[in-house]
Design a protein around this motif. Structure first.
Motif, PDB file in Angstrom:
ATOM      1  N   ILE A 187       0.861  -1.186   0.000  1.00  0.00           N
ATOM      2  CA  ILE A 187       0.000   0.000   0.000  1.00  0.00           C
ATOM      3  C   ILE A 187       0.895   1.233   0.000  1.00  0.00           C
ATOM      4  O   ILE A 187       1.639   1.466   0.945  1.00  0.00           O
ATOM      5  CB  ILE A 187      -0.951   0.027   1.217  1.00  0.00           C
ATOM      6  N   GLN A 188       0.834   2.001  -1.060  1.00  0.00           N
ATOM      7  CA  GLN A 188       1.652   3.200  -1.194  1.00  0.00           C
ATOM      8  C   GLN A 188       0.759   4.441  -1.241  1.00  0.00           C
ATOM      9  O   GLN A 188      -0.445   4.338  -1.468  1.00  0.00           O
ATOM     10  CB  GLN A 188       2.494   3.127  -2.464  1.00  0.00           C
ATOM     11  N   SER A 226      14.415   5.610  -5.314  1.00  0.00           N
ATOM     12  CA  SER A 226      15.019   4.332  -4.891  1.00  0.00           C
ATOM     13  C   SER A 226      14.772   3.967  -3.431  1.00  0.00           C
ATOM     14  O   SER A 226      15.054   2.839  -3.028  1.00  0.00           O
ATOM     15  CB  SER A 226      16.538   4.365  -5.092  1.00  0.00           C
ATOM     16  N   GLU A 227      14.267   4.912  -2.633  1.00  0.00           N
ATOM     17  CA  GLU A 227      14.234   4.699  -1.193  1.00  0.00           C
ATOM     18  C   GLU A 227      13.519   3.401  -0.792  1.00  0.00           C
ATOM     19  O   GLU A 227      13.976   2.652   0.056  1.00  0.00           O
ATOM     20  CB  GLU A 227      13.560   5.896  -0.504  1.00  0.00           C
ATOM     21  N   GLY A 228      12.360   3.138  -1.429  1.00  0.00           N
ATOM     22  CA  GLY A 228      11.630   1.899  -1.133  1.00  0.00           C
ATOM     23  C   GLY A 228      12.417   0.659  -1.526  1.00  0.00           C
ATOM     24  O   GLY A 228      12.392  -0.355  -0.823  1.00  0.00           O
ATOM     25  N   LEU A 229      13.149   0.746  -2.649  1.00  0.00           N
ATOM     26  CA  LEU A 229      13.984  -0.388  -3.089  1.00  0.00           C
ATOM     27  C   LEU A 229      15.060  -0.686  -2.053  1.00  0.00           C
ATOM     28  O   LEU A 229      15.350  -1.841  -1.737  1.00  0.00           O
ATOM     29  CB  LEU A 229      14.633  -0.084  -4.447  1.00  0.00           C
ATOM     30  N   TYR A 230      15.682   0.388  -1.522  1.00  0.00           N
ATOM     31  CA  TYR A 230      16.708   0.213  -0.488  1.00  0.00           C
ATOM     32  C   TYR A 230      16.123  -0.429   0.771  1.00  0.00           C
ATOM     33  O   TYR A 230      16.671  -1.385   1.325  1.00  0.00           O
ATOM     34  CB  TYR A 230      17.319   1.572  -0.112  1.00  0.00           C
ATOM     35  N   MET A 254       5.118   3.804  -7.506  1.00  0.00           N
ATOM     36  CA  MET A 254       4.961   2.697  -8.466  1.00  0.00           C
ATOM     37  C   MET A 254       6.144   1.731  -8.459  1.00  0.00           C
ATOM     38  O   MET A 254       5.982   0.553  -8.770  1.00  0.00           O
ATOM     39  CB  MET A 254       4.773   3.247  -9.887  1.00  0.00           C
ATOM     40  N   ILE A 255       7.334   2.221  -8.115  1.00  0.00           N
ATOM     41  CA  ILE A 255       8.525   1.363  -8.169  1.00  0.00           C
ATOM     42  C   ILE A 255       8.439   0.215  -7.165  1.00  0.00           C
ATOM     43  O   ILE A 255       9.080  -0.818  -7.324  1.00  0.00           O
ATOM     44  CB  ILE A 255       9.815   2.201  -7.940  1.00  0.00           C
ATOM     45  N   MET A 256       7.578   0.385  -6.131  1.00  0.00           N
ATOM     46  CA  MET A 256       7.381  -0.672  -5.134  1.00  0.00           C
ATOM     47  C   MET A 256       6.482  -1.789  -5.659  1.00  0.00           C
ATOM     48  O   MET A 256       6.291  -2.801  -4.997  1.00  0.00           O
ATOM     49  CB  MET A 256       6.761  -0.070  -3.865  1.00  0.00           C
ATOM     50  N   ASP A 257       5.903  -1.564  -6.844  1.00  0.00           N
ATOM     51  CA  ASP A 257       4.968  -2.520  -7.441  1.00  0.00           C
ATOM     52  C   ASP A 257       3.826  -2.831  -6.464  1.00  0.00           C
ATOM     53  O   ASP A 257       3.555  -4.001  -6.156  1.00  0.00           O
ATOM     54  CB  ASP A 257       5.703  -3.813  -7.840  1.00  0.00           C
ATOM     55  N   GLU A 263      -2.217  -0.563 -16.782  1.00  0.00           N
ATOM     56  CA  GLU A 263      -1.017  -1.366 -17.072  1.00  0.00           C
ATOM     57  C   GLU A 263      -0.602  -2.257 -15.913  1.00  0.00           C
ATOM     58  O   GLU A 263      -0.121  -3.374 -16.116  1.00  0.00           O
ATOM     59  CB  GLU A 263       0.150  -0.433 -17.414  1.00  0.00           C
ATOM     60  N   LYS A 264      -0.787  -1.764 -14.684  1.00  0.00           N
ATOM     61  CA  LYS A 264      -0.259  -2.475 -13.512  1.00  0.00           C
ATOM     62  C   LYS A 264      -1.333  -3.114 -12.634  1.00  0.00           C
ATOM     63  O   LYS A 264      -1.047  -3.586 -11.533  1.00  0.00           O
ATOM     64  CB  LYS A 264       0.592  -1.508 -12.672  1.00  0.00           C
ATOM     65  N   ASP A 265      -2.593  -3.094 -13.108  1.00  0.00           N
ATOM     66  CA  ASP A 265      -3.706  -3.701 -12.368  1.00  0.00           C
ATOM     67  C   ASP A 265      -3.790  -3.136 -10.943  1.00  0.00           C
ATOM     68  O   ASP A 265      -3.840  -3.876  -9.968  1.00  0.00           O
ATOM     69  CB  ASP A 265      -3.551  -5.231 -12.343  1.00  0.00           C
TER      70      ASP A 265
END
Length: 315
Positions: free
Chosen positions: A94-95, A116-120, A170-173, A204-206
């Motif tokens: 949930i973003q 990138s913060e969420g990726l880290y 969105m980068i967190m999918d 695109e990402k449902d």
């Protein structure tokens, strides 16, 4: 598609949210909120400033605690005390897209770090090359260029900063996004661009959106269903077309009468309808959210419900 056959992704069940004021009095910000959000839809929560809509959105993200009731995500309770693993699952899936794109980005960090913060935090990349590739794709998805990632937020316009905020979410999918007035701080000329972008990414990402707003003209463009909130209470829920064609609650009618019309002749002659709570039933009977027709709910006492039924028949 009938609602019975749709998958519920988020449920708000009898949620109360209260805050203590300075003199230890309790302020009820949200009162007995009830609704379901179906997977893949855009569900709008609409009301004036101070109505409790952002408070409820923040409760879904576990920022505001619920004082009563519960919030379920994919059938599991996410309100109250949950395990650290479940808490991370909420953050991961949930973003939030914030109202002010300038205040929600770290001015001292590059766009690359902001996105990138969420990726880290969740280590959602295999190596440095993979992380950079994901950032580049996220920026491209929102209409920005990979070379923008070395810049800082203050070097961008309001619309571009909001695109960065969308890329960061969105980068967190994620599966679910709370969009808190995501276009209200933007110029009118670029609002449509951001709304079109959100619709494109949803397809695109449902994705599933909770779209928080005060402007009903915007909501009509993007929402599948709308809940109207007044002083912390959900007063009406219906699909967008039904709400605009057959509004029943006096507060909904008042809100709709404030929507600007593009036709200057109509705009000059139309009349704003003030909301007058004295027209409601004053018997003291507790109001409940009742289904007056399939998918159309109204907060009413028994007498008010009968009046709304009669009104609906005469429309």
């Amino acid at each position: 598609m009938s609602n019975e056959n749709r998958e519920v992704i988020l449920s708000i069940k009898h949620v109360d949210i209260t805050f203590e004021t300075g003199n230890k009095k309790k302020l009820v910000a949200v009162k007995d909120a009830n609704f379901d959000i179906y997977k893949g839809e855009t569900f709008a929560l609409v009301g004036e400033s101070g109505s409790g809509k952002t408070t409820l959105g923040r409760a879904i993200l576990r920022i505001n605690p619920c004082s009563a009731g519960e919030i379920l995500f994919e059938g599991k309770r996410i309100s109250g005390k949950i395990s650290r693993e479940e808490d991370r699952n909420v953050v991961r899936n949930i973003q939030m897209i914030f109202q002010d794109p300038a205040a929600s980005l770290n001015e001292r960090a590059t766009i690359e770090y902001c996105v990138s913060e969420g990726l880290y935090n969740f280590h959602l990349y295999e190596n440095e090359e993979d992380r950079v590739a994901k950032v580049d794709k996220a920026l491209k998805d929102v209409g920005l260029l990979p070379e923008h990632k070395s810049r800082y937020p203050h070097e961008f316009s309001g619309g571009q900063r909001q695109r960065v905020g969308i890329a960061r979410a969105m980068i967190m999918d994620p599966k679910f996004i709370v969009a808190d007035e995501p276009i209200s701080a933007l110029d009118v000329s670029i609002r449509a661009q951001v709304l079109n972008l959100m619709n494109k990414l949803k397809a695109e990402k449902d994705l599933t959106y909770l779209f928080i707003a005060h402007d009903l003209s915007v909501v009509r463009f993007i929402a599948d269903r709308i809940a109207v909130i007044h002083l912390g209470e959900i007063v009406e829920i219906a699909d967008s077309e039904t709400l605009f064609r057959y509004p029943l609650h006096p507060y909904t009618i008042s809100l709709l009468s404030s929507v600007p019309m593009p036709d200057p002749i109509v705009e000059r002659t139309r009349r704003h309808i003030d909301y007058d709570p004295s027209v409601l039933d004053q018997s003291g009977e507790k109001r409940e959210l009742r289904e007056i027709r399939p998918g159309h709910f109204i907060l009413a006492t028994s007498r008010e419900y009968a009046d709304y039924e009669y009104k609906l028949q005469s429309m």
